[in-house]
Design an enzyme around this catalytic site. Sequence first.
Site, short mmCIF file in Angstrom:
data_model
loop_
_atom_site.label_atom_id
_atom_site.label_comp_id
_atom_site.label_asym_id
_atom_site.label_seq_id
_atom_site.Cartn_x
_atom_site.Cartn_y
_atom_site.Cartn_z
N TYR A 63 8.25 8.80 16.92
CA TYR A 63 8.30 8.78 15.46
C TYR A 63 9.50 9.56 14.94
O TYR A 63 10.24 9.09 14.07
CB TYR A 63 7.00 9.34 14.89
CG TYR A 63 6.90 9.26 13.39
CD1 TYR A 63 6.73 8.03 12.76
CD2 TYR A 63 6.98 10.39 12.60
CE1 TYR A 63 6.63 7.94 11.37
CE2 TYR A 63 6.89 10.33 11.22
CZ TYR A 63 6.72 9.09 10.61
OH TYR A 63 6.63 9.01 9.25
N ASP A 110 5.60 -7.63 3.24
CA ASP A 110 4.50 -6.90 3.88
C ASP A 110 3.79 -7.83 4.85
O ASP A 110 3.54 -8.99 4.51
CB ASP A 110 3.52 -6.36 2.82
CG ASP A 110 2.72 -5.17 3.31
OD1 ASP A 110 2.08 -5.28 4.39
OD2 ASP A 110 2.73 -4.14 2.63
N LEU A 125 3.16 4.45 -0.20
CA LEU A 125 4.41 4.75 -0.91
C LEU A 125 5.04 3.49 -1.47
O LEU A 125 5.63 3.51 -2.56
CB LEU A 125 5.39 5.44 0.04
CG LEU A 125 4.94 6.78 0.64
CD1 LEU A 125 6.05 7.34 1.52
CD2 LEU A 125 4.56 7.78 -0.44
N LYS A 136 12.79 8.16 12.78
CA LYS A 136 13.15 8.68 11.45
C LYS A 136 14.48 9.43 11.50
O LYS A 136 15.25 9.41 10.52
CB LYS A 136 12.03 9.58 10.92
CG LYS A 136 10.71 8.84 10.67
CD LYS A 136 10.88 7.69 9.69
CE LYS A 136 9.56 7.03 9.34
NZ LYS A 136 9.72 5.96 8.33
N VAL A 187 9.32 -6.92 9.46
CA VAL A 187 10.68 -6.40 9.26
C VAL A 187 11.48 -6.29 10.55
O VAL A 187 12.72 -6.28 10.51
CB VAL A 187 10.66 -5.04 8.54
CG1 VAL A 187 10.07 -5.17 7.14
CG2 VAL A 187 9.94 -3.97 9.35
N SER A 238 0.83 -1.20 0.00
CA SER A 238 0.00 0.00 0.00
C SER A 238 0.87 1.25 0.00
O SER A 238 2.09 1.18 0.17
CB SER A 238 -0.92 0.02 1.23
OG SER A 238 -0.14 0.04 2.43
N SER A 277 11.67 10.91 7.13
CA SER A 277 10.50 11.78 7.17
C SER A 277 10.97 13.18 7.51
O SER A 277 12.02 13.36 8.15
CB SER A 277 9.51 11.30 8.24
OG SER A 277 8.52 12.28 8.51
N CYS A 312 10.06 0.84 2.80
CA CYS A 312 8.89 1.70 3.01
C CYS A 312 8.05 1.26 4.21
O CYS A 312 7.17 2.00 4.65
CB CYS A 312 8.00 1.71 1.77
SG CYS A 312 8.72 2.55 0.35
N THR A 325 -1.28 9.62 0.69
CA THR A 325 -1.53 8.19 0.80
C THR A 325 -3.02 7.96 1.08
O THR A 325 -3.72 8.89 1.51
CB THR A 325 -0.69 7.59 1.94
OG1 THR A 325 -1.01 8.26 3.17
CG2 THR A 325 0.80 7.74 1.65
#
Length: 258
Positions: A164, A36, A17, A168, A61, A15, A151, A87, A199
């Site tokens: 977050y 995924d 990006l 990043k 992952v 899904s 990001s 991603c 998205t």
Amino acid sequence: MEMTNRIALVTGGGSGLGRATCEQLVAAGAKVFIFDMNEAAAAETVAMLGTDNAASAAVNVSDEASVAAGFAALEQRFGELHLCVNCAGIATAGKILDRDNNPLPLSDFAKTINVNLVGSFNVARMAAALMAKNAPMGEAGERGLIVNTASVAAFEGQLGQCAYSASKGGIVGMTLPMARDLAKLGIRVNAIAPGIMGTPMLLAMPENVQEGLVANIQFPKRMGLPKEYGDLVVHLASNSYINGETIRLDGGIRMQPR
């Protein structure tokens, strides 16, 4: 690196990006393998691209054994790897103290770091090991390219983005040393730092929320298109002199505190 008949791994390719990146890579002539956790979404991407061009595996992952199994499936299907695009990730929010001054649960912070940062490194290290087996390609003699997703929050984290932004920021921080580690093998490493991207999750938000998100974008005055992320990945593959770099893809936005 010419993309025709090259093999690319895209995590989170089911899904957003990741899916857009898969589309652009296949359009450029590559074949893609998707990691995924959402098996149904990954299968939809594979069906859209065609089974001659794509395959997938259910992979977490942040789990070492799961990633190892995913790479075994990739090798069995395609035999080699030239491009890895990370991603997969989660978007989390939570202030360090809540309204009652209770601290953010450490497990919430750790989960974000584990998925976004540790997960990206986990896949990248395995991808590098597989790329190292490649014969040198083209005039530059490169063996592969790793692209990690950072990001703009790595630079201008907003309220509630401690975890977050840290995850990043870690991706930005490891880009140059990873590129240096792999330089002697001819493997490049770059990162893309997207801003407000259109998205499906963001486009499902109320119109007034979307307008607020777009307000600080300079030009063009809209959300970024997932396709534009995929286009940048294809360009990074073609331009062998871009290495150890984090590229903002954000329309000139600089995030405000909220």
